[in-house]
Design an enzyme around this catalytic site. Structure first.
Site: not given
Lengths: 374, 374
Positions: B66, B214
């Protein structure tokens, strides 16, 4: 904070309860500054006057003290009294709450010190115990216990860390000499106390003026406690901290957080980031960092206790904002004279609303500690 | 999360309000994952149908949108309409709250999307505006705005991060092959979407099984967005993560948090710490990490959004604990066959309580996103 000496048993309190709770509170201090966002709480399991289980919140904040102490006590917990420095937790996760663990273990009496400010927990832990027929005594040495977990309590209630303003003053109330960097004011014993304070805090903060003038490391260098250095924070809106400073050079080992305005130089920011520094976005008002907002952000990142170590300008800013919770003054025997920088506070001019908590001597140096009464 | 396509204007809503709010919501996405503990909020200041000020919460969380948008609009804010994706803040610090800044700037109308769950703020920001005679329209595209700040909302309400379970499935519902490490399931476009999700999240978590099989880096490797990698978390109770793994090798650049039990090997812990890893203390139940407690601790450290990237065991554990808020399934065109590891969920077996939020195609890959309705 230095040891406060032996407390005296308050009127109306059973000698045994007072004695074991005082021991539990001393134990709770062991992991101050090491339990991340959880408080450092201690539990003693006592049966027939003997401690059969004792524990403090584990480093990192889990497991809690109660479960560990009960595990140590094993079957001996049946019919025993548990001394807990904070109301046992009542909220469910994957592990049962500590209040339930005490019920399951069959303790017959629980003596508690501080109450939990967390609305998920407050009163609920004691209620679980009472519902199970356990005798509960609340509030034994509550102030003493709360004093050691002020960071946790203030962060829960006010969403900011406990702010501890530490200043070293000469006998004539000066904190240094303009342009001369660090001036020795106190001696070795006091210095070690300061390093112990650092070991027990989550973070330590200085203004860029002090960082430039003194080139401090702000680490804990007590033998064996080197790994307990707090995160270092520098109010450095324009990123003036030199890459060669002790703070930046040690940023890979001990966290270094810089409060940089969004318009700070990108190249300097990148160089400091490469060296391991992290950044806190800040808002500024009239060119000054908005401290209440910064405190809010530090608490949101998990910091519960913050030592402010100067200089005079930074100390004054924290005092003016009403952000100081504890004032720790080390007063050396020598005088600095008229060239010295006057301290914003001293043992004979303490801000309104503060009351003396303790006083001590470390060799030739005096120590005065004050807490805000609220 | 992938773009959701153009929303359609809900009945009864002014076309202009809907259009500007949709633009504000798109803008709010820009700093997702970069505003630390504050939400990424956007503000548009619109005068006579023209945007005269626009801003999103600054990187780091301050200043708020704002004040920045009002600064850009300057005198043009007088009599303008402000579009805010979240109720403006009402709590005082050193800087005035955003609701007051809007009043001071003289806007005549404020259109808001989501409401603030923070009890210090909820309703108070709108009340300040109304008390000043400003017309307030609440709840315009509230769900769309809230969807992008789910992390902030969930952390405020539930004291845990938003948990986003992301899985890549073959056409026959398998997520990999036992013992073969990473199996390509989806193609490049889907991979880039996953990396964008990483850029917008605070943290990403895998089990040690996936980390060992992995050797993932779990970083965001989209060109230009490399600096937006989330903190990586590995459920690694016994500290089995190798020092040579991609995760450890990059720990100096991108935070790596390991959840170690307190009895994990001190020597390994020291070696991993030297490499830059940090540790989270965890509690275990029957040898498994207590996930709700871990989520609690992550939130307390400021983490609002967490992607869980597998494997099957970890995904199942989060689902079983009821901790998954959002389910993101990428489904490739190929089949893995009977040797594959079955996914605990798939587009045709979604856990109870989840509803589909969006569906998309990335080349040959399908994308399905579900949110828990609560």
């Amino acid at each position: 904070m230095p040891d406060k000496g032996a407390p005296t048993p308050p009127a109306g309190l059973e000698e045994t309860d007072w004695r074991f709770m005082a021991a539990a509170i001393r134990l709770s201090r062991r992991h101050l500054g090491r339990t991340v966002t959880n408080p450092s709480v201690a539990t003693l399991i006592v049966r027939d006057g003997h401690v059969v289980g004792r524990a403090v919140t584990a480093v990192g904040g889990r497991p809690h003290a109660e479960t560990q102490a009960l595990e140590e006590a094993g079957a001996l917990a049946l019919g025993a009294t548990a001394y807990v420095t904070l109301e046992p937790c009542a909220h469910h996760g994957r592990t049962p709450p500590c209040a339930e663990a005490l019920v399951t273990a069959g303790v017959k009496r629980v003596v508690g010190a501080a109450s939990d400010p967390d609305p998920r927990v407050s009163g609920k832990g004691y209620a679980i115990l009472r519902d199970a027929g356990i005798e509960v005594v609340e509030g034994v040495l509550a102030d003493e216990a709360a004093d050691l977990m002020k960071g946790y309590l203030i962060r829960s209630l006010k969403r900011r860390p406990e702010v501890i303003l530490k200043l070293a003053l000469s006998a004539d109330g000066k904190i240094g000499v303009e342009g001369e960097g660090q001036v020795p004011i106190t001696a070795d014993t006091a210095r070690r106390q300061v390093h112990m304070m650092r070991a027990e805090a989550d973070a330590i903060l200085v203004g860029i003026g002090t960082a430039l003038a003194d080139d401090p490391a702000l680490t804990c260098r007590l033998p064996g406690l080197e790994a307990r250095s707090p995160a270092r924070i520098v109010l450095d809106r324009r990123l003036r901290l030199p890459l060669g400073s002790k703070l930046v050079q040690s940023a890979r080992e001990v966290p270094l957080l810089l409060t940089a305005a969004s318009d700070a130089e990108p190249a300097r920011r990148a160089a400091l980031a490469d060296a391991g520094a992290e950044f806190f976005a800040v808002e500024t008002v009239d060119g000054h960092i908005a401290l209440p907002e910064l405190m809010d952000d530090l608490a949101a990142r998990g910091i519960s206790s913050l030592i402010v170590e100067g200089g005079a300008y930074t100390a004054e800013a924290f005092l003016a904002e009403g952000l100081v919770d504890r004032l720790c003054l080390f007063v050396g025997p020598g005088e600095i004279g008229p060239r010295g920088i006057a301290s914003p506070v001293g043992p004979d001019h303490i801000p309104q609303g503060f009351t003396k908590l303790r006083e001590a001597r470390f060799g030739d140096d005096g120590y005065f500690e004050y807490a805000r009464a609220d």
